[in-house]
Design an enzyme around this catalytic site. Structure first.
Site, short mmCIF file in Angstrom:
data_model
loop_
_atom_site.label_atom_id
_atom_site.label_comp_id
_atom_site.label_asym_id
_atom_site.label_seq_id
_atom_site.Cartn_x
_atom_site.Cartn_y
_atom_site.Cartn_z
N HIS A 1 0.75 -0.81 -0.03
CA HIS A 1 -0.06 0.25 -0.03
C HIS A 1 0.49 1.37 -0.55
CE1 HIS A 1 -2.96 -2.95 0.44
NE2 HIS A 1 -3.84 -1.92 0.12
N ARG B 1 -15.24 2.08 -0.53
CA ARG B 1 -14.93 1.24 0.08
C ARG B 1 -14.70 1.35 1.87
NH1 ARG B 1 -9.61 -2.37 -1.39
NH2 ARG B 1 -9.00 -1.50 0.35
N GLU C 1 -11.58 -10.31 -4.98
CA GLU C 1 -10.70 -10.49 -4.32
C GLU C 1 -9.84 -11.63 -4.15
OE1 GLU C 1 -9.08 -7.05 -2.20
OE2 GLU C 1 -10.94 -6.76 -1.27
N ASP D 1 -5.09 -8.36 -4.66
CA ASP D 1 -5.83 -9.31 -3.91
C ASP D 1 -5.69 -10.31 -4.10
OD1 ASP D 1 -4.92 -8.57 -0.99
OD2 ASP D 1 -6.30 -7.09 -0.67
N CYS E 1 -10.01 -2.74 -10.32
CA CYS E 1 -9.58 -1.39 -9.16
C CYS E 1 -8.39 -2.46 -8.62
CB CYS E 1 -10.53 -1.11 -8.48
SG CYS E 1 -10.78 -1.84 -7.10
C1 PEP Z 1 -7.31 -5.27 -4.64
O1 PEP Z 1 -6.78 -5.83 -3.48
O2 PEP Z 1 -6.17 -4.64 -5.69
C2 PEP Z 1 -8.16 -3.72 -4.38
C3 PEP Z 1 -8.19 -2.50 -4.89
O3 PEP Z 1 -8.23 -3.50 -2.54
P1 PEP Z 1 -6.24 -3.05 -2.10
O4 PEP Z 1 -4.74 -3.20 -2.88
O5 PEP Z 1 -6.57 -2.14 -1.08
O6 PEP Z 1 -6.01 -4.41 -1.31
MG MG Z 2 -7.42 -5.78 -1.74
#
Ligand code: PEP
Ligand code: MG
Length: 580
Positions: free
Chosen positions: A190, A336, A434, A458, A505
């Protein structure tokens, strides 16, 4: 001059002075004599006074900049610097052990913190973290080691660190950070995602970089190819200065596509939306680059700022969501719900787990902590009247998680009605796909929600059994692996059977070759960092859906990603000549 290779986490070129950010304290242990014991005790008292003063200054700053409540939590810290039990334990221990004061404090603090955390009482569990914080501060004063804060930088720097937590990244002063480089991490950790959203070049996974580079070194960060150059020669410096100018010019050229609708050459519309983490800093780019909406607002970033020590209140969240909705007008905004856990941790709220990505994360955390979840849902529902809101649930693995959430939403609505608040009654509720389990029951889930958004960051890690933030297994993190693509295809087919839209996404969207395959698999929407939106739009304007479909169908039949990559590269060379 030294060149080090890592993983490209966020594109762009930065040139600037290094600041090595190291939060570790190394404590030595050695014996002292009776006279030194008294001198060490004297140092301890002086350090205590200094730490107490620092806490008071910080408390007053938080109260004046944020609120009385935000500063209040430091009262316990201030009191603890005068606590007789703590002080006497240190005095007894040093007199008995005749060891240096830093080591004695380390022992006492660890011991006290362990005792507090074992007590089945939230008050004492909080004190366990407080005492660790106080201990670290006293040791820093004794060792004359300054605690660095990335939010208070007063010159432009390239941050070099072994690791950066998501909170570190979320609280850094973006106007001062030219780039960052870490030893740990992957493209989809992240901190890397945030760097991309904010347009900060970044390279991760460079072994030992925090020991190789020194504060004050001149550093070139090449976020495109994933390397850094320490103390470059004149030739390299000139080359990268020119390259940086060229890239800036190219970015400006993309702006001509801002208002063109996103359609393939054979007229298939692909909705392009933006991902967002820190609205105050990103919303202008979302608008500037012509996003058709927000496809993913990672609301947990509201909770992760190190500046804020309390979880955001209902009112603070309501204002934050209202801000986004109003800015976006009638464009759709998908917020989200809280996805804490994994690499997004908050001391005293989330837990330290040995397998955090498989642990107490996202919807699991929210359903176990309805007190926290309901506050967020109340704020979301109240904000819904200010724009075009959809709510999305992260990390779904079972149908029950969706039905339980719906029950909680109904309960929250009842409460709002009772309290006289307005909200929209028909807010679309979608889920992130995911986890492989969500894919496998996506036919059932599609009947219970209004849209899907595939979180490939994920989905790839859970499918390939490969930690998304672990550079040691980065080679297995393969967006175009047929296993991943087959799961995506299954999800899209099941969504379309129920007439619901499906977007993607995850970060794979921002690579043109991946976007082509996703379009070919049949997705309706792509959502990515706003900075990359127009590059993807230009590619969409130059491809045929029928070609993308053929590429995707072949990719689904292959045994590995290699053939797919080769095929797309050849196809891109022929059809997207502007890239070469
Ligand atoms: C993902 O897992 O692709 C996602 C968009 O959520 P995050 O990256 O916040 O886990
Ligand atoms: Mg995710």
């Amino acid at each position: 001059m030294e060149i080090l290779e890592g993983i490209s986490a966020s594109h762009g070129i930065a040139i600037g002075e290094a600041l090595v950010y190291n939060q570790e304290i190394s404590i030595k242990k050695y014996s002292i004599n009776d006279l030194q014991v008294e001198l060490e005790i004297d140092r301890f008292y002086k350090a205590l006074v200094k730490v107490k003063e620092d806490y008071i200054v910080l408390r007053n700053k938080l109260v004046s900049e944020m609120s009385e409540d935000e500063g209040k939590f430091l009262d316990a810290h201030i009191l603890m610097t005068e606590d007789a039990t703590f002080i006497n334990q240190v005095l007894d221990y040093i007199r008995e052990s005749k060891k240096n004061i830093e080591w004695v404090i380390y022992q006492v603090v660890e011991n006290l913190s362990k005792k507090f955390s074992e007590l089945d009482d939230e008050y004492f569990q909080d004190r366990a973290t407080d005492i660790l914080d106080i201990g670290r501060k006293i040791m820093r004063v004794l060792l004359s080691q300054k605690s660095m804060s990335l939010s208070d930088l007063n010159s432009d720097v390239v941050i070099i660190s072994a690791d950066l937590t998501v909170s570190d990244t979320a609280s850094m002063n973006k106007n001062r950070v030219l780039a960052f480089v870490t030893e740990i991490g992957g493209k989809t950790s992240h901190s890397a995602i945030l760097a991309r959203s904010l347009g900060i070049p970044s390279v991760v996974g460079i072994k030992d970089v925090s020991h190789i580079a020194n504060t004050g070194d001149l550093i070139i960060v090449d976020g495109n190819s994933g390397k850094i150059i320490i103390n470059p020669d004149d030739e390299k410096l000139e080359y990268y200065t020119n390259l940086r100018k060229k890239l800036e010019k190219r970015e400006n050229e993309f702006l001509q596509f801002k208002d063109i609708s996103s359609k393939t050459l054979d007229n298939r519309s692909i909705v392009l939306k933006a991902n967002m983490e820190i609205p105050e800093q990103e919303i202008e780019n979302v608008i500037k680059f012509g996003a058709e909406g927000i496809g993913l607002y990672r609301s947990e970033f509201l909770y992760l700022s190190k500046k804020r020590r309390l979880l955001p209140s209902e009112e603070q969240q309501f204002n934050a969501y209202k801000f986004i909705l109003e800015k976006m007008g009638d464009k759709p905004v998908t917020i989200r719900t809280l996805d804490l856990g994994g690499d997004k941790l908050i001391e005293g709220v989330t837990k330290q787990e040995s397998n955090p990505y498989l642990g107490w994360r996202a919807i699991r955390f929210c359903l176990d902590r309805p007190d926290i979840f309901k506050i967020q849902l109340r704020a979301l529902l109240r904000a819904s009247v200010y724009g075009n809101l959809s709510i999305m649930l992260p990390m779904i693995t079972t149908l029950e998680e969706v039905t339980k959430t719906k029950r909680i939403i109904t309960e929250v609505k009842r409460g709002l009605k009772r309290d006289g608040f307005k909200y929209k009654d028909n807010i679309p509720l979608g889920i992130m796909i995911e986890t492989p389990s969500a894919v496998m029951i996506s036919d059932i889930l599609a009947k219970k929600c209004n849209f899907f958004s595939i979180g490939t960051n994920d989905l790839i890690q859970y499918t390939m059994a490969c930690d998304r933030g672990n550079q040691n297994v980065g080679n297995l993190y393969q967006p175009l692996h047929p296993a991943v693509l087959r799961l995506i295809k299954k999800t899209i087919d099941n969504a379309h059977k129920e007439n619901i839209k499906v977007g993607v996404c995850g970060e794979m969207v921002s690579e043109i070759q991946n976007a082509i395959v996703l379009i070919g698999l049949g997705v309706d929407e792509l959502s990515l960092s706003s900075i990359g939106l127009l590059e993807i739009k230009k590619a969409i304007l130059n491809i045929k859906y029928s070609d993308a479909k053929k590429i995707a169908e072949e990719a689904l039949r292959r045994s590995s990603k290699e053939g797919t990559e080769k095929k797309i590269n050849l196809w891109m060379k022929k059809n997207l000549k502007y890239l070469y």
